[in-house]
Design a protein around this motif. Structure first.
Motif, short mmCIF file in Angstrom:
data_model
loop_
_atom_site.label_atom_id
_atom_site.label_comp_id
_atom_site.label_asym_id
_atom_site.label_seq_id
_atom_site.Cartn_x
_atom_site.Cartn_y
_atom_site.Cartn_z
N ARG A 116 0.84 -1.21 0.00
CA ARG A 116 0.00 0.00 0.00
C ARG A 116 0.87 1.25 0.00
O ARG A 116 0.57 2.22 -0.71
N ARG A 117 1.92 1.25 0.78
CA ARG A 117 2.80 2.42 0.84
C ARG A 117 3.53 2.61 -0.48
O ARG A 117 3.71 3.73 -0.95
N MET A 118 3.96 1.52 -1.10
CA MET A 118 4.64 1.62 -2.39
C MET A 118 3.71 2.24 -3.44
O MET A 118 4.10 3.15 -4.18
N LEU A 119 2.49 1.74 -3.49
CA LEU A 119 1.54 2.23 -4.49
C LEU A 119 1.10 3.66 -4.20
O LEU A 119 0.71 4.39 -5.11
N GLY A 120 1.15 4.05 -2.92
CA GLY A 120 0.83 5.42 -2.54
C GLY A 120 2.00 6.37 -2.67
O GLY A 120 1.91 7.53 -2.29
N LEU A 121 3.13 5.84 -3.20
CA LEU A 121 4.36 6.61 -3.38
C LEU A 121 4.92 7.11 -2.06
O LEU A 121 5.62 8.13 -2.01
N ASP A 122 4.60 6.39 -0.97
CA ASP A 122 5.18 6.69 0.34
C ASP A 122 6.31 5.70 0.58
O ASP A 122 6.15 4.50 0.31
N PRO A 123 7.44 6.15 1.10
CA PRO A 123 8.51 5.19 1.39
C PRO A 123 8.06 4.22 2.46
O PRO A 123 7.47 4.63 3.47
N PRO A 124 8.29 2.91 2.25
CA PRO A 124 7.91 1.93 3.28
C PRO A 124 8.61 2.23 4.60
O PRO A 124 9.74 2.71 4.63
N ALA A 125 7.88 1.97 5.68
CA ALA A 125 8.47 2.18 7.00
C ALA A 125 9.65 1.24 7.21
O ALA A 125 9.70 0.13 6.67
N ARG A 126 10.63 1.70 7.96
CA ARG A 126 11.78 0.85 8.25
C ARG A 126 11.33 -0.39 9.02
O ARG A 126 10.48 -0.32 9.89
#
Length: 330
Positions: A116-126
């Motif tokens: 979801r984060r990838m598709l939202g162009l948000d960097p994945p959480a560490r």
């Protein structure tokens, strides 16, 4: 030599009881569309009844194991041990109930929150690095199922299309945590969902741009997997992410089928039955999927489709080189 046709449908956003409806099974049987049924942890009674009903209707029956979202939902190196344990337990339960499937389909995708984060162009959480043996665990699961005594089970993979852009370094495959090339799958269905490619491009790509991307992906799929190759088309309805773009009409599905067949692929899977049943007249979607002839020619590439593939290949090489450098330094 003519490749035999095989048609199936993913069944995720629909209950097992809904699929067991005589009208639904009869419609699928009339069009020779087999079932690939999602199975999350929980009661098995409806799944067992569905397995028997599918066999009575003459339909192939595959099971698509899934974990809870908190555990990643789909199979990847991140949750390999948990996923393998679940699949072994699930197969044991179904065998004991006389509902052993013809095939197990493993959906190779990053954990759902990360995707979801990838598709939202948000960097994945560490997060903690995935276990080094994740690919080996999934490989052992596949070998165990294929060598099962006395009833071996075929194992297929649902594959993210980005991995088709990898070279020998497998940069995107490694980045996604989805071990495709290192495992001897019986079948691989690449999920080339034109609606998702267009939708997640946020207006950068149009339907005219994604049509040649589908054609290119089908050709790459056939070249990489040979007789094991297939493609998944969609989406008719929204999936687990909840924000997927869907076909505007059954004519777009028919167009995708025509392109895939023109590219030489006859093993097709549709996503998904829940979307079909919620968009009446639902038989029109099944007809478009089952009865569309190959296109007379493949669509020509657009400058945007060429640029998209070039960017993907560049990302694969960069990620492959970065991964190699990190392993060397580590």
């Amino acid at each position: 030599m003519t490749t035999p046709r095989r048609l199936r449908i993913w069944c995720e956003m629909v209950t097992h009881a809904e699929i067991t409806s005589p009208a639904v099974l009869a419609a699928l049987a009339q069009r020779k569309i087999g079932l690939i049924v999602a199975a999350q942890p929980g009661p098995r009674a409806d799944l067992v009844r569905l397995a028997q009903a599918a066999r009575d209707a003459g339909l192939s029956f595959a099971v698509w194991p899934m974990l809870a979202d908190a555990a990643g939902r789909w199979a990847s190196v991140d949750n390999a041990a948990t996923f393998a344990s679940y699949v072994h337990a699930l197969v044991g339960e179904l065998d004991a109930a006389g509902a052993l499937p013809d095939e197990i389909a493993l959906d190779l995708e990053p954990p759902i929150d990360r995707l979801r984060r990838m598709l939202g162009l948000d960097p994945p959480a560490r997060s903690a690095p995935p276990p080094d043996d994740g690919a080996a665990i999934l490989g052992a699961l596949v070998r165990d199922l294929r060598a099962r005594v006395p009833t071996p089970i075929r194992v297929s993979a649902a594959v993210i299309p980005l991995v088709l852009l990898d070279d020998e370094r497998s940069g995107l495959e490694r980045w996604l945590g989805t071990p495709v090339g290192s495992i001897a799958w019986d079948h691989a269905s690449v999920m080339v969902y034109t609606t998702l490619i267009e939708g997640y491009s946020r207006g950068l790509l149009t339907r005219n741009d994604v049509r040649p991307l589908l054609a290119s992906a089908c050709l790459r799929t056939a070249a990489r997997f040979g007789a094991r190759a297939g493609v998944s088309l969609g989406a008719v309805g929204k999936g687990a992410l909840g924000d997927e773009a869907t076909y505007r009409s059954a004519a777009e599905l028919a167009d995708d089928v025509a392109i895939a067949r023109a590219a030489g692929l006859e093993d097709l899977t549709l996503f998904d039955l829940g979307g079909v049943l919620r968009r009446p007249p639902w038989e029109a979607w099944l007809d478009a999927f089952a009865f569309t002839a190959p296109a007379p020619r493949l669509p020509e590439a657009t400058w945007k489709s060429r640029a998209t593939e070039k960017l993907g290949r560049g990302a694969s090489r960069w990620l492959g080189a970065f991964g190699s450098l990190r392993r060397t330094r580590g």
